[in-house]
Design a protein around this motif. Sequence first.
Motif, PDB file in Angstrom:
ATOM      1  N   LEU A 112       0.841  -1.182   0.010  1.00 52.88           N
ATOM      2  CA  LEU A 112       0.000  -0.035   0.095  1.00 52.88           C
ATOM      3  C   LEU A 112       0.941   1.413   0.164  1.00 52.88           C
ATOM      4  O   LEU A 112       0.464   2.348  -0.479  1.00 52.88           O
ATOM      5  N   ASP A 113       2.157   1.148   0.653  1.00 52.78           N
ATOM      6  CA  ASP A 113       2.844   2.394   0.736  1.00 52.78           C
ATOM      7  C   ASP A 113       2.948   2.944  -0.708  1.00 52.78           C
ATOM      8  O   ASP A 113       3.208   4.177  -0.826  1.00 52.78           O
ATOM      9  N   LYS A 114       3.298   2.050  -1.850  1.00 51.58           N
ATOM     10  CA  LYS A 114       3.544   2.827  -2.901  1.00 51.58           C
ATOM     11  C   LYS A 114       2.219   3.593  -3.660  1.00 51.58           C
ATOM     12  O   LYS A 114       2.354   4.163  -4.657  1.00 51.58           O
ATOM     13  N   TYR A 115       1.220   3.251  -3.097  1.00 50.24           N
ATOM     14  CA  TYR A 115      -0.085   4.101  -3.523  1.00 50.24           C
ATOM     15  C   TYR A 115      -0.032   5.294  -2.703  1.00 50.24           C
ATOM     16  O   TYR A 115      -1.365   5.904  -2.854  1.00 50.24           O
ATOM     17  N   LEU A 116       0.604   5.622  -1.841  1.00 49.56           N
ATOM     18  CA  LEU A 116       0.596   6.728  -1.006  1.00 49.56           C
ATOM     19  C   LEU A 116       1.745   7.824  -1.113  1.00 49.56           C
ATOM     20  O   LEU A 116       1.756   8.787  -0.698  1.00 49.56           O
ATOM     21  N   THR A 117       2.938   7.265  -1.946  1.00 47.87           N
ATOM     22  CA  THR A 117       4.056   8.144  -1.872  1.00 47.87           C
ATOM     23  C   THR A 117       4.089   9.071  -3.089  1.00 47.87           C
ATOM     24  O   THR A 117       3.203   8.815  -3.982  1.00 47.87           O
ATOM     25  N   LYS A 118       4.908   9.849  -3.087  1.00 48.04           N
ATOM     26  CA  LYS A 118       5.164  10.845  -4.273  1.00 48.04           C
ATOM     27  C   LYS A 118       6.137  10.016  -5.337  1.00 48.04           C
ATOM     28  O   LYS A 118       6.771   8.998  -5.056  1.00 48.04           O
ATOM     29  N   THR A 119       5.988  10.242  -6.646  1.00 42.79           N
ATOM     30  CA  THR A 119       6.619   9.514  -7.540  1.00 42.79           C
ATOM     31  C   THR A 119       6.553  10.622  -8.674  1.00 42.79           C
ATOM     32  O   THR A 119       6.339  11.952  -8.490  1.00 42.79           O
ATOM     33  N   PRO A 120       7.370  10.456  -9.986  1.00 38.60           N
ATOM     34  CA  PRO A 120       7.521  11.543 -10.904  1.00 38.60           C
ATOM     35  C   PRO A 120       6.215  12.037 -11.154  1.00 38.60           C
ATOM     36  O   PRO A 120       6.195  13.213 -11.705  1.00 38.60           O
ATOM     37  N   LEU A 121       5.044  11.598 -11.226  1.00 33.06           N
ATOM     38  CA  LEU A 121       3.851  11.827 -11.833  1.00 33.06           C
ATOM     39  C   LEU A 121       3.121  12.738 -10.635  1.00 33.06           C
ATOM     40  O   LEU A 121       2.464  13.658 -10.689  1.00 33.06           O
ATOM     41  N   TYR A 122       3.239  12.200  -9.315  1.00 41.06           N
ATOM     42  CA  TYR A 122       2.614  12.570  -8.293  1.00 41.06           C
ATOM     43  C   TYR A 122       3.382  13.328  -7.232  1.00 41.06           C
ATOM     44  O   TYR A 122       3.734  12.848  -6.401  1.00 41.06           O
ATOM     45  N   ALA A 123       3.165  14.609  -7.121  1.00 40.15           N
ATOM     46  CA  ALA A 123       3.888  15.470  -6.429  1.00 40.15           C
ATOM     47  C   ALA A 123       3.248  15.743  -5.029  1.00 40.15           C
ATOM     48  O   ALA A 123       2.811  16.593  -4.641  1.00 40.15           O
ATOM     49  N   VAL A 124       3.008  14.444  -4.216  1.00 36.30           N
ATOM     50  CA  VAL A 124       2.387  14.642  -3.031  1.00 36.30           C
ATOM     51  C   VAL A 124       2.997  15.348  -2.073  1.00 36.30           C
ATOM     52  O   VAL A 124       2.298  16.037  -1.210  1.00 36.30           O
ATOM     53  N   GLU A 125       4.358  15.487  -2.287  1.00 33.58           N
ATOM     54  CA  GLU A 125       4.773  16.321  -0.992  1.00 33.58           C
ATOM     55  C   GLU A 125       4.791  17.951  -1.261  1.00 33.58           C
ATOM     56  O   GLU A 125       5.056  18.896  -0.437  1.00 33.58           O
ATOM     57  N   HIS A 126       4.197  18.439  -2.309  1.00 35.82           N
ATOM     58  CA  HIS A 126       4.414  19.805  -2.686  1.00 35.82           C
ATOM     59  C   HIS A 126       3.447  20.622  -1.879  1.00 35.82           C
ATOM     60  O   HIS A 126       2.232  20.256  -1.602  1.00 35.82           O
ATOM     61  N   PRO A 127       3.958  21.471  -1.373  1.00 37.02           N
ATOM     62  CA  PRO A 127       3.109  22.501  -0.247  1.00 37.02           C
ATOM     63  C   PRO A 127       1.402  22.910  -0.902  1.00 37.02           C
ATOM     64  O   PRO A 127       0.633  22.903  -0.053  1.00 37.02           O
ATOM     65  N   LEU A 128       1.440  23.233  -2.333  1.00 33.81           N
ATOM     66  CA  LEU A 128       0.167  23.494  -2.660  1.00 33.81           C
ATOM     67  C   LEU A 128      -0.819  22.295  -2.411  1.00 33.81           C
ATOM     68  O   LEU A 128      -1.821  22.534  -2.162  1.00 33.81           O
ATOM     69  N   ILE A 129      -0.198  21.077  -2.902  1.00 33.97           N
ATOM     70  CA  ILE A 129      -0.965  19.757  -2.900  1.00 33.97           C
ATOM     71  C   ILE A 129      -1.534  19.596  -1.452  1.00 33.97           C
ATOM     72  O   ILE A 129      -2.461  19.227  -0.949  1.00 33.97           O
ATOM     73  N   GLN A 130      -0.337  19.528  -0.554  1.00 32.18           N
ATOM     74  CA  GLN A 130      -0.672  19.513   0.900  1.00 32.18           C
ATOM     75  C   GLN A 130      -1.571  20.238   1.570  1.00 32.18           C
ATOM     76  O   GLN A 130      -2.704  19.807   2.093  1.00 32.18           O
ATOM     77  N   LYS A 131      -1.688  21.427   1.109  1.00 29.65           N
ATOM     78  CA  LYS A 131      -2.637  22.632   1.546  1.00 29.65           C
ATOM     79  C   LYS A 131      -3.823  22.264   1.203  1.00 29.65           C
ATOM     80  O   LYS A 131      -5.151  22.421   1.917  1.00 29.65           O
ATOM     81  N   LYS A 132      -4.081  21.950  -0.139  1.00 29.76           N
ATOM     82  CA  LYS A 132      -5.344  21.983  -0.886  1.00 29.76           C
ATOM     83  C   LYS A 132      -6.163  20.754  -0.187  1.00 29.76           C
ATOM     84  O   LYS A 132      -7.374  20.641   0.113  1.00 29.76           O
ATOM     85  N   ALA A 133      -5.290  19.556  -0.233  1.00 32.28           N
ATOM     86  CA  ALA A 133      -5.748  18.235   0.250  1.00 32.28           C
ATOM     87  C   ALA A 133      -6.255  18.494   1.744  1.00 32.28           C
ATOM     88  O   ALA A 133      -7.453  17.962   2.114  1.00 32.28           O
TER      89      ALA A 133
END
Length: 533
Positions: free
Chosen positions: A356-377
């Motif tokens: 499951l961790d690989k479906y939660l982590t950042k990848t080249p496509l999914y910038a999960v760690e980006h401040p804009l994404i974190q704030k909006k989520a």
Amino acid sequence: MAHLYTPMLKSDPPHRIASALLAVVAGLFLTANSVFAQTNAALPYTADDLPTGTFFFGAYDNKGQKYGYKRVEYEFFTADDGKPMFSERSMFVTKFVNLNRQIRYTSVSTMEHFFSVDDGLELATAQHNDKITHASLEDGEPFHTSESRTMLRRNGNSLEVIRSSNGKDRTWKIPAPGLTAYEYVAGYFLFRSNPSVGDQARFRYIDFDDLSVVEPVLTVEAVTPVSSGNTETLEFACSVEMPVSGIRGECIAFESGLMERMTYRSGWSLIRESESVATERQKAADFSNIGLVPIDQALPDPFSLSSIELKVTGQDAKRMFKDTPNQRVDVISDDHLVITLKKGVSEYEDPKTGDLDKYLTKTPLYAVEHPLIQKKANDLTKDLSTQEEKIARLVAFVDEHIEDDSDADSEDVIEVFVTQKGDCTEHALLFITLARAAGIPARRVHGYIYNEDRDSPGFAGHAWAEVLVDGHWKPVDPSWGQSAASIGHLQEYKSAAIPGAFEIRVIDYKKHHQGPWWPKLMCAYVLGTKRCS
């Protein structure tokens, strides 16, 4: 956002489907001839055994029309710092048009890999660049360009990855010990080793889409003595299979080690040619309807249906589709499937907890760690308690936030978030990134969605998402604001099912139960049809 059910507007546009096809064929070619591979065994090769020279390949669709060419160059050279290096450079140029939209597309994809001779020919650096230009057929003027760049740089036993898209850089590391030029051209060495039928070359390489490791297999299927002028040689018929995705290709090579032809099972091919033939200017191929698989009859709105039963036929069709929560695949033969689309229809095997961790982590496509994404989520989900509520709100947000634009072509989720433009691929990209940032395991899926065009009904190429809720994967479609995707979605293996490779016919469909029929009949008998309709 409310929608009439006309999915073609939010299906993958033809140039997106075409680009995916090119990636499939080129990827299979790279797998067979020059793929990252890892092995712990000592290799009986030296630098003198590596290929050198420049080779050209014509690219053909399943109708035999040329849509581009590929150039591959191997050479030894001395770097600016005086170190001896070996390189593999390639360029894939494709040109096609969409007559329906009066647009010409030109795509240029380049890859460069550099190996250090002093370090056992270990991969030192690499760079991948992609650029696609949209131009008007009327005046020839370009009106949209998409560019992306991915760089790899050796750092101990890892590769530091830098991806740049529209001027934005993101970095991360991939464990990658011992990647050398010898493994990179493993297929070349297999053919030069006088293999027998059944001999294989097994590879492990990194899928940059989700940072997973896949293991393609190259197998020698037949060995035939042939004459080339006054020279006798051996021709090897081979196959390439990507076990995870189901992608399968067929190839022809000679004992010189060089690949002559690579063909995806639907007929898309790369064929070795002279430079003049491969690069010869030709009329651009028309890919206007490439993303649509026609069917023999129109269906009602899938939301009004409880089930759809389809007959799917095509060469090796069983490799193209799989069971999903709402899709059961019954294999009649290798080339004949019966697919039932119905909620909860199949016994679906859920991933192990450790995956499951690989479906939660950042990848080249999914910038999960980006401040804009974190704030909006966080802003969207902080007042909600259940996963279902969070998913519904994220789906609704993405549906409202992104304006439909089939020329978007962005792999940069931050650009999508800021520009608010995209097609189904960008909708899925932003939703998955936000879902992961909100702690919801999510992944992208590909396939086809029912297109309710009465003149030309069919299934159109589409991308959507799955989220994990209570241990079960649940399909959602942010392009259509569907927190529970309709049964009009036909899911494929990753990039394996290509239009033109299969046909679809409707066997049957059933509408949702409307309650018992007899009360309405009795009412009509007593009071009349109009008062009881």
